[in-house]
Design an enzyme around this catalytic site. Structure first.
Site, PDB file in Angstrom:
ATOM      1  N   HIS A 130       3.855   8.819  -2.150  1.00  8.81           N
ATOM      2  CA  HIS A 130       4.339   8.043  -0.999  1.00  8.81           C
ATOM      3  C   HIS A 130       5.799   7.626  -1.282  1.00  8.81           C
ATOM      4  O   HIS A 130       6.105   6.452  -1.481  1.00  8.81           O
ATOM      5  CB  HIS A 130       3.446   6.810  -0.791  1.00  8.81           C
ATOM      6  N   GLN A 133       7.960   4.817   0.556  1.00 13.07           N
ATOM      7  CA  GLN A 133       7.610   3.442   0.188  1.00 13.07           C
ATOM      8  C   GLN A 133       8.374   3.020  -1.064  1.00 13.07           C
ATOM      9  O   GLN A 133       8.827   1.882  -1.185  1.00 13.07           O
ATOM     10  CB  GLN A 133       6.096   3.334  -0.052  1.00 13.07           C
ATOM     11  N   ASP A 222      -2.087  -1.949  -5.158  1.00 12.12           N
ATOM     12  CA  ASP A 222      -2.381  -1.280  -3.893  1.00 12.12           C
ATOM     13  C   ASP A 222      -3.897  -1.368  -3.679  1.00 12.12           C
ATOM     14  O   ASP A 222      -4.641  -1.756  -4.588  1.00 12.12           O
ATOM     15  CB  ASP A 222      -1.908   0.183  -3.983  1.00 12.12           C
ATOM     16  N   ARG A 290      11.678  -0.743   4.337  1.00 13.99           N
ATOM     17  CA  ARG A 290      11.316   0.602   4.789  1.00 13.99           C
ATOM     18  C   ARG A 290      12.314   1.079   5.837  1.00 13.99           C
ATOM     19  O   ARG A 290      12.748   2.229   5.839  1.00 13.99           O
ATOM     20  CB  ARG A 290       9.890   0.602   5.388  1.00 13.99           C
TER      21      ARG A 290
HETATM   22  N1  NVA Z   1      -2.698   4.206  -1.255  1.00 11.77           N
HETATM   23  C1  NVA Z   1      -2.709   3.850   0.144  1.00 11.77           C
HETATM   24  C2  NVA Z   1      -1.331   3.552   0.634  1.00 11.77           C
HETATM   25  C3  NVA Z   1      -1.253   3.121   2.069  1.00 11.77           C
HETATM   26  C4  NVA Z   1       0.145   2.872   2.548  1.00 11.77           C
HETATM   27  C5  NVA Z   1      -3.332   4.984   0.952  1.00 11.77           C
HETATM   28  O1  NVA Z   1      -3.019   6.152   0.692  1.00 11.77           O
HETATM   29  O2  NVA Z   1      -4.151   4.707   1.828  1.00 11.77           O
HETATM   30  N1   CP Z   2       2.933   1.002   3.566  1.00 12.11           N
HETATM   31  C1   CP Z   2       2.645   1.891   4.542  1.00 12.11           C
HETATM   32  O1   CP Z   2       2.971   3.079   4.458  1.00 12.11           O
HETATM   33  O2   CP Z   2       2.023   1.338   5.623  1.00 12.11           O
HETATM   34  P1   CP Z   2       1.361   2.118   6.851  1.00 12.11           P
HETATM   35  O3   CP Z   2       0.162   2.841   6.346  1.00 12.11           O
HETATM   36  O4   CP Z   2       1.026   1.029   7.832  1.00 12.11           O
HETATM   37  O5   CP Z   2       2.362   3.083   7.411  1.00 12.11           O
END
Ligand code: NVA
Ligand code: CP
Length: 303
Positions: A130, A133, A222, A290
């Site tokens: 990700h 982020q 997380d 972001r």
């Molecule tokens: N680890 C989480 C991050 C969400 C922004 C997911 O992948 O659901």
């Molecule tokens: N942190 C993040 O990516 O949030 P969303 O899943 O709401 O986009």
């Protein structure tokens, strides 16, 4: 050659710091007549195969503020959701838009999209990484009063997931120290660790949160079950007992340590309400960042 942003290591250290510097400038210029519109007349597709609040909002608003038009697609309403090959989707999107942000499951889907796309592709989250982020997280660290980004000591408490992997890759590019405390069976991917260490990352993986927290200037966590892992939530709940970031955990870190969380958060699971809503939490700046970092990224990538 078209550049893509699928992981943080798609940027050199110099490029990363330039994007973070530019994000600060764009933040200062926001809402003023001097704010640039470098993407005037362009369109950027923002494609989701998973749910999103922040990613959708920050990209749509940011793309608009850069002068371009965001076109948001949810896979359930598209032919992608009915099995149109990713390669054909990439070729087709490249004929309409000037960049694509893509949130998906397997990282191989992002790589396939990038391989067949003639316009830049940005990872809006995959099962493995990700990176957008992490741009926001690193901007937030730089805004703090703690050590400079490359001197920071980051503690990651919890799942060895897409966020953990992105912290690992970021450590290898930005140069900060990283310690990850993960329960047995939930450690980060060995290949991600090996690749980051090859690039010079100082990364430790430990079993107990205390070992990672000692002296940390940044503490992050997380959710215990990511998108796509909903069926494992019960089992994970058991495995992650003891991995909550609460006031006792924060007390082990440096006294001026900041707390980060990509959000959405579950108070009482991976983080206590007292920590996420407390004085050391920077989660709302992190969410705002972001917007600024993605604008800087798109300006660099798409113009
Ligand atoms: N680890 C989480 C991050 C969400 C922004 C997911 O992948 O659901
Ligand atoms: N942190 C993040 O990516 O949030 P969303 O899943 O709401 O986009």
């Amino acid at each position: 050659m078209t550049r893509h942003f699928l992981t943080i290591s798609d940027l050199s250290r110099e490029e990363l710091f330039a994007v973070l510097d530019r994000a600060e400038q764009l933040k200062a210029l926001r809402g003023t007549p001097g704010h640039p519109r470098p993407l005037e007349g362009k369109s950027i597709a923002v494609v989701f195969e998973k749910a999103s609040t922040r990613t959708r909002l920050s990209f749509e608003v940011g793309i608009h503020e850069l002068g371009a038009q965001p076109v948001t697609l949810n896979s359930r309403d598209t032919q992608l959701g009915r099995g149109e090959p990713i390669e054909d989707t990439a070729r087709m999107l490249s004929r309409y838009v000037h960049g694509v942000v893509y949130r998906t499951f397997g990282h191989d889907r992002l790589e396939a999209l990038a391989r067949f796309s003639t316009v830049p592709v940005v990872n809006g989250l995959s099962d493995e990484f990700h990176p957008v982020q992490l741009l926001a997280d690193m901007m937030t660290i730089r805004q703090g009063t703690g050590p400079a980004l490359d001197q920071a000591r980051v503690a990651w408490i919890g799942d060895g997931n897409n966020m953990a992997h992105s912290w690992i890759v970021s450590a290898s590019v930005a140069g900060f120290e990283l310690a990850l405390a993960c329960p047995p069976g939930y450690q980060p991917d060995e290949q991600v660790l090996a690749d980051a260490r090859k690039r010079g990352a100082h990364v430790r993986v430990v079993d107990r949160p205390e070992e990672a927290l000692e002296g940390a200037t940044v503490v992050s966590t997380d959710v215990w079950a990511s998108m796509g892992q909903e069926d494992e939530a019960g089992e994970r709940h058991g495995a992650f007992a003891g991995f909550i970031v609460d006031e006792a955990a924060m007390a082990r870190a440096a006294s001026d340590a900041i707390f980060l969380h990509c959000l959405p958060a579950h108070r009482g699971e991976e983080v206590s309400a007292a920590v996420i809503d407390g004085a050391q939490s920077r989660v709302w700046d992190e969410a705002e960042n972001r917007l600024h970092t993605q604008k800087a990224l798109l300006e660099w990538l798409v113009v």
